[in-house]
Design an enzyme around this catalytic site. Structure first.
Site, PDB file in Angstrom:
ATOM      1  CG  ASP A 279      -2.189   0.843   0.919  1.00 41.57           C
ATOM      2  OD1 ASP A 279      -2.149   1.674   0.000  1.00 41.57           O
ATOM      3  OD2 ASP A 279      -3.200   0.687   1.630  1.00 41.57           O
TER       4      ASP A 279
HETATM    5  C1  BGC Z   1      -5.119   3.032   0.126  1.00 37.36           C
HETATM    6  C2  BGC Z   1      -5.212   1.960  -0.930  1.00 37.36           C
HETATM    7  C3  BGC Z   1      -5.068   2.553  -2.296  1.00 37.36           C
HETATM    8  C4  BGC Z   1      -3.784   3.329  -2.368  1.00 37.36           C
HETATM    9  C5  BGC Z   1      -3.524   3.952  -3.729  1.00 37.36           C
HETATM   10  C6  BGC Z   1      -3.943   3.939  -0.084  1.00 37.36           C
HETATM   11  O1  BGC Z   1      -3.992   5.049   0.760  1.00 37.36           O
HETATM   12  O2  BGC Z   1      -5.054   2.425   1.397  1.00 37.36           O
HETATM   13  O3  BGC Z   1      -6.438   1.280  -0.801  1.00 37.36           O
HETATM   14  O4  BGC Z   1      -5.109   1.535  -3.262  1.00 37.36           O
HETATM   15  O5  BGC Z   1      -3.834   4.376  -1.410  1.00 37.36           O
HETATM   16  O6  BGC Z   1      -4.363   4.987  -3.995  1.00 37.36           O
END
Ligand code: BGC
Length: 744
Positions: A279
């Protein structure tokens, strides 16, 4: 509950020959790559397409030219992705194309209801179709890779991200997970409307302590495997191309450097062959977690635990080469990770044609296509849950004088919900506009009620008085209350789940005005609606929970209010009576001192002294405009004799109402005596049945020994002999019981 698998997981739905051929081609390319180029493939950065500010990596376009990037996210539209792709293909030494990722979570431009709402439909085929539409639009806008499905099981409505998942139940979440993977990835990865899916967040993120986003998670490995991992495994079994690690720790070890999760379970047990991405800046966060001394150490921990791609912090890019040179990371590990990135690009056809997803004409035709809007409207109709109806809905004949009250009734942006891709408020209509349109000729008066964001008791008196006046002049009032979009989603945990601001006072006043009142609640999570519900008793009133219903949400709401369609959704998460009950879920263990129904008041039982244990609205609950009777269920035999034996439970349903309906028949299990304490109910199957007015249908469920199994305290999956209870019915608190024996 899924049991451990020994066969290699599918990658998309490629057969072994196609997979091996892709691998062989990519190995040839790998052999030509420098260490720096390999590390580049393992690095991902956001673009400046829709983000500005410090999160952008300075000079990321130069990184692309120099082969220091394998994937870009938040870049979309055919034209912009082509520009970036050209940098990679024409200017980097080997011309390896970029992979474009994006959070396509409940639609790309045509926005479907939030995932928690879609799970309320219990309609796997519908959810698959929604993901298909999302993939078609996203792929036409240059995207190769959707960061979805989000499958975190969560039992705590304080956590704002419950809106992205399928709620509290492992089986329902697993069905929704595999439906979405099928929908995103389609039948063939090379089809122009297929995107790679990415199941997230692996794992346990939904169990954040106190419902506070990003907080620590402490689960026994048994509960992790029994409750939180099954939807991930279902996605893997459906051929998901990638997995995203979660932000949280699990038993003290951050998921993004957790070898138990990333190696033992994902690779060794599930035989997952796809890509593992972190993530956003999760490797950098290993420092804050206190497990890495410096960025180099964080990169080492993550890569050695099994992370293949680093999202956004650049730690792989900055440190992997020196880690390999120092022998802290093996060259083989880098090759393994790079190969996975290349294989994904290969099977999507990007080496053959890096621009195949960048096609303006296809993009223009796909976005908001009428067929996509139609599907979004159908899904919205199927995901709104009718919680109360005291002879008011449907509004038929349509009222001639209607009062519409509440800020949310006149909002478009709030219908879309967070993670709405490239969805745009202008593509949606407000409920007010949709009602005016459909009730042409009727008098529709509107009052915005009280502001949601400002909890101002002083001005509320005047606003509420005005709202009551217009309600009193109408035949029916529709009050729309709930959360605004930023109130649920990532980083939007709440400790108060009541209606924000003075909206409860507004709704109560309108109900008390004496005008029949429909309350529509919109939110990204279960709300505490106890006072509101109590006020509806004895009134001509109804309560419809619309979640955040997407681009076509207003039209769908009007369809339900006017009775063009009957509600049919069922709650995928319990609605608590108060926040103090959280976490709250139906599948609890019995406790040594249960509160028995027949003896509700023993002092020393497991209960609160100021609230019932039960939810206000239980899991699986939802009303419709018709009524379905359940006859006495029957089992074809009393005993299941071995792992390959099966029982059949059948039951006759009769639609005794005057309207066609959809019934979600739910089958729960209880194992009253086992080697470990087992949940008081466990959903083991369900069927969504369309049943015409007056019709009688016999349906059956097949029960196999594997559905009785569980993970024991030795962490092994097992199936124990004994007597079992089956509970079948319309929701978890409205079931009939049968018993059978398992005697292998
Ligand atoms: C989130 C993810 C997301 C990623 C990219 C993160 O803050 O937890 O779910 O895919 O950002 O945008």
């Amino acid at each position: 509950m899924a049991s451990p698998s020994a066969t290699p997981a599918r990658f998309f739905n490629l057969d072994e020959r196609d997979y091996a051929a892709a691998e062989q081609r990519c190995r040839a390319l790998l052999a030509r790559m420098t260490l720096a180029e390999k590390v580049g493939q393992m690095s991902q950065f956001t673009s400046d397409r829709d983000t500005t500010g410090p999160s952008i990596r300075e000079g990321y376009q130069d990184d692309i030219r120099e082969g220091r990037v394998g994937s870009i996210f938040n870049a979309f539209d055919a034209d912009f992705t082509r520009q970036l792709q050209t940098l990679a293909v024409n200017e980097s030494r080997l011309g390896v194309p970029l992979l474009f990722g994006y959070d396509v979570v409940h639609g790309f431009r045509t926005i479907f209801p939030i995932p928690l709402a879609m799970a309320s439909s219990w309609h796997s085929e519908g959810v698959e179709a929604a993901a298909r539409v999302a993939a078609t639009e996203a792929a036409a806008a240059g995207i190769h890779w959707a960061f979805a499905p989000m499958v975190d099981v969560s039992r705590d409505a304080r956590w704002g991200r419950v809106m992205e998942g399928a709620g509290e139940d492992p089986l329902l979440s697993s069905r929704m997970a595999s439906a979405q993977v099928r929908g995103y990835q389609g039948h063939d990865p090379r089809a122009l409307d297929s995107v790679a899916a990415c199941v997230k967040h692996y794992a346990g993120y939904g169990a954040a302590e106190a419902g506070r986003d990003y907080n620590s998670v402490d689960l026994s490995e048994r509960v992790m495997r029994s409750v939180h991992l099954p939807p991930h495994q279902a996605a893997v079994n459906a051929g998901v191309a990638s997995v995203m690690t979660s932000f949280n720790t699990v038993d003290g070890v951050p998921a993004s450097c957790n070898a138990l999760l990333l190696r033992q379970i994902l690779r060794d047990e599930w035989q997952f062959r796809g890509l593992v991405v972190t993530d956003y800046t999760a490797i950098m966060e290993l420092l804050e977690h206190g497990v890495a001394a410096d960025p180099r150490d964080a990169a080492r921990l993550a890569v050695n635990a099994g992370v293949d791609m680093d999202m956004q912090d650049g730690y792989f890019l900055d440190h992997l080469a020196e880690l390999v040179e120092a022998d802290d990371v093996s060259a083989a590990r880098i090759d393994e990770a790079t190969l996975r990135v290349l294989i994904l690009k290969d099977v999507l056809g990007l080496f053959e044609d890096p621009y195949r997803y960048c096609d303006e004409a296809r993009e223009a035709a796909a976005l908001l296509a009428p067929e996509h809007r139609r599907k979004a409207r159908e899904m919205a109709q199927q995901s709104m849950v009718l919680l109360e109806n005291n002879d008011l809905l449907p509004l038929s004949p349509a009222p001639q004088r209607l009062a519409v009250i509440g800020e949310l009734a006149d909002s478009r942006a709030d219908l879309l919900g967070p993670w709405h891709g490239d969805g745009q408020a202008q593509d949606a209509r407000t409920l007010l506009a949709a009602l005016k349109d459909r009730l042409s000729g009727a008098e529709v008066c509107y009052h915005a009620g009280v502001p949601i964001d400002i909890d101002d008791t002083a001005s509320r008196q005047r606003e509420i008085a005005e709202a009551i006046t217009i309600a009193q002049q109408a035949e029916v009032a529709v009050v729309v209350v709930g959360e605004k979009e930023p109130m649920s989603g990532e980083a939007a945990s709440r400790t108060d789940l009541g209606l924000p601001g003075q909206q409860l006072a507004l709704a109560l006043a309108v109900i008390a005005s004496g005008t029949p009142t429909v309350v529509v609640t919109l939110s990204g999570r279960p709300l505490v609606l106890s006072e509101l519900t109590a006020a509806l008793t004895g009134q001509s009133a109804a309560l419809l929970h619309g979640w955040w219903p997407g681009s076509e949400g207003a039209e769908a709401l009007v369809d339900l209010l006017l009775g063009d369609v009957s509600p049919c959704a069922r709650l995928p998460m319990s609605f608590p009576r108060n926040v103090g009950q959280l976490p709250l879920y139906y599948g609890q263990l019995p406790t040594g001192r249960p509160v028995f129904r027949e003896n509700p008041d023993p002092r020393y039982s497991s209960k609160y002294i100021d609230s019932p244990n039960t939810p206000l609205y239980p899991f699986g609950y939802g009303l419709s405009y018709t009524h379905v009777d359940y006859a006495t269920p029957q089992l074809d035999k009393p005993t299941l004799t071995g792992p390959n034996d099966q029982l059949t439970l059948s039951i006759e349903l009769t639609n005794t109402g005057e309207r066609d309906g959809v019934e979600v028949v739910q089958l729960y299990l209880r194992d009253p005596v086992a080697s470990i304490s087992r949940p008081i109910r466990e959903l083991i199957d369900f069927q969504r049945i369309e049943i015409a007015a007056g019709a009688r249908e016999r349906i059956s469920f097949v029960i196999r020994a594997e559905q009785l199994g569980f993970i024991g305290s030795d962490l092994r999956w097992r199936c124990e002999a004994g007597r079992f209870e089956l509970h079948i019915g319309a929701h978890v608190e409205d079931t009939q019981m049968l018993t059978f024996d398992y005697q292998p």
